[in-house]
Design an enzyme around this catalytic site. Structure first.
Site, PDB file in Angstrom:
ATOM      1  CG  HIS A 173     -57.584  79.311 -54.315  1.00  8.79           C
ATOM      2  ND1 HIS A 173     -58.655  80.139 -54.055  1.00  8.79           N
ATOM      3  CD2 HIS A 173     -56.795  79.346 -53.193  1.00  8.79           C
ATOM      4  CE1 HIS A 173     -58.510  80.665 -52.830  1.00  8.79           C
ATOM      5  NE2 HIS A 173     -57.406  80.195 -52.299  1.00  8.79           N
ATOM      6  CD  GLU A 230     -57.766  84.818 -49.898  1.00 13.98           C
ATOM      7  OE1 GLU A 230     -58.066  84.109 -50.888  1.00 13.98           O
ATOM      8  OE2 GLU A 230     -57.533  84.340 -48.763  1.00 13.98           O
ATOM      9  CG  HIS A 279     -54.379  83.769 -52.036  1.00 10.93           C
ATOM     10  ND1 HIS A 279     -53.688  83.734 -50.852  1.00 10.93           N
ATOM     11  CD2 HIS A 279     -55.335  82.816 -51.941  1.00 10.93           C
ATOM     12  CE1 HIS A 279     -54.199  82.776 -50.085  1.00 10.93           C
ATOM     13  NE2 HIS A 279     -55.209  82.216 -50.715  1.00 10.93           N
ATOM     14  CG  ASN A 336     -63.158  80.449 -50.604  1.00  6.81           C
ATOM     15  OD1 ASN A 336     -63.226  79.310 -50.145  1.00  6.81           O
ATOM     16  ND2 ASN A 336     -63.087  81.520 -49.838  1.00  6.81           N
ATOM     17  NE  ARG A 337     -61.360  75.267 -48.702  1.00  6.59           N
ATOM     18  CZ  ARG A 337     -60.693  76.290 -48.165  1.00  6.59           C
ATOM     19  NH1 ARG A 337     -61.244  77.500 -48.137  1.00  6.59           N
ATOM     20  NH2 ARG A 337     -59.488  76.106 -47.653  1.00  6.59           N
ATOM     21  CG  ASP A 364     -59.603  79.600 -44.431  1.00  9.94           C
ATOM     22  OD1 ASP A 364     -59.717  80.540 -45.245  1.00  9.94           O
ATOM     23  OD2 ASP A 364     -59.224  78.458 -44.764  1.00  9.94           O
TER      24      ASP A 364
END
Length: 358
Positions: free
Chosen positions: A109, A321, A183, A83-84, A257
């Site tokens: 990622h 995820e 993922h 993720n971010r 998301d």
């Protein structure tokens, strides 16, 4: 070998000549998990339907060239940080770390060349009652600017007739951060069925989710209650039932998301359930992670072909995820991704399948 539950072959070659291997793990009947050493990717997952037929239920490619040509994370192990991370920047023990940004203004990622683009080594194969393969990767200090050497060990194991377990461990030689996940993009009607996942019924055992800004970074606020929002999947609901409602969070994510907040405390528990109406396939996901990213395939745009040569389009699959929350290195109110040299990072997720007439 006669009676073997494991098969190994060559799936492809990297440009530098290194060999990419594929390991097939077999359960009951035709249940199979196919894993490749590039990206520790779950390349195929073959699952029975209600009529006794079998289909591969994860998106990806039939040949290695597809994985090498496009970085779409199909079935991949992502890290060092799934993720971010906002602006690719965080502070660790008083020092500022700047990561490469590769998703608008943010790091996503693992950066430009994450674990999904690495060739993992086979650390062991178990051809016993529960067939398994262990893959290993050592990320050197400074890779993608992450501090510390990180030794990662990952095991795919068939733990039931139609059940796949994924266990991950990581150790570091100095303080660092780590957050790993798989993922896989799931379509329980089949990867080449040509059907949308919008009529898949989804259940998520979560009371709260993380609201995001337009760059998908969590807002500076506590987790929001799902009650009364399009994000309430506490009861089984078709993925597409509310996905086009006029909701700011759906606009920010171009659909779902978002991270759902789980009360896990490191214990494996049922987290999500996905049901396909035509095939009757059911997938239950159990995890010990504190978050579950639900991604409805919003950025699949038909520009690449997947298995069977079919173009991959929006809502052709859904990702579930499990991981630590996004941007947690910058949020002391979030579960911590910090890993000290005397600690072991652990992640356990189970994918359990069944089929039932609807």
């Amino acid at each position: 070998m006669a009676g073997s539950k494991i098969e190994k072959d060559v799936f492809g070659m990297l440009p530098d000549g290194r060999m990419v291997e594929r390991i097939v793990l077999r359960g009951a009947g035709g249940f199979e998990a196919r894993v490749i050493t590039y990206g520790a990717v779950l390349q195929a997952l073959v699952v029975p339907d209600v009529k006794g037929g079998y289909d591969d239920v994860v998106l990806g490619h039939d040949a290695f060239a597809g994985y090498l040509a496009e970085r779409k994370f199909f079935g991949a192990t992502v890290g060092r940080y799934a993720n971010r991370i906002a602006k690719g920047q965080f502070s660790l023990d008083g020092e500022t770390v700047q990561l490469p940004v590769n998703n608008g203004p943010n790091a996503l990622h693992g950066g430009l060349d994450g674990f999904d683009r690495k060739l993992w080594e086979i650390g062991g194969i178990d051809d016993g009652k529960e067939p398994a393969v262990t893959l290993t990767y050592t990320s050197p200090h400074g890779e993608e600017n992450y501090p510390g050497r990180l030794d990662v060990r990952l095991t795919y194991r068939v733990t039931g007739p139609t059940e796949l377990s994924l266990s991950m461990e990581a150790r570091a030689d100095r303080p660092t951060i780590v957050n790993l996940t798989n993922h896989s993009f799931f379509n329980l009607e089949g990867a080449t069925s040509g059907t949308s996942i919008l009529d898949h019924r989804l259940t998520v055992a979560a009371e709260h989710f993380l609201a995001i800004d337009p760059t998908a970074i969590p807002l500076p606020e506590p987790p929001r209650a799902v009650a009364g929002t399009p994000f309430d999947f506490r009861n089984a609901t078709p993925v597409g039932e509310r996905i086009r409602q006029s909701d700011q969070q759906l606009r920010h994510g171009r659909g779902y998301d978002h991270t759902y907040c789980l009360a896990r405390d490191g214990k494996l528990a049922l987290t999500a359930r996905l049901e396909a109406p035509r095939s009757g396939r059911i997938m239950e996901l159990l995890t010990d992670q504190p978050g579950l990213q639900v991604y409805s395939g919003n950025y699949l745009d038909g520009t690449i072909a997947g298995k069977g040569g079919k173009l991959i389009r929006q809502s052709d699959a859904i990702c579930l995820e499990p991981h630590i929350w996004p941007d947690a290195p910058n949020r002391p109110d979030f579960p911590s991704p910090r890993l000290a040299p005397d600690e072991v990072y652990r992640h356990h997720t189970v994918y359990r399948f069944a089929a039932r007439a609807t």
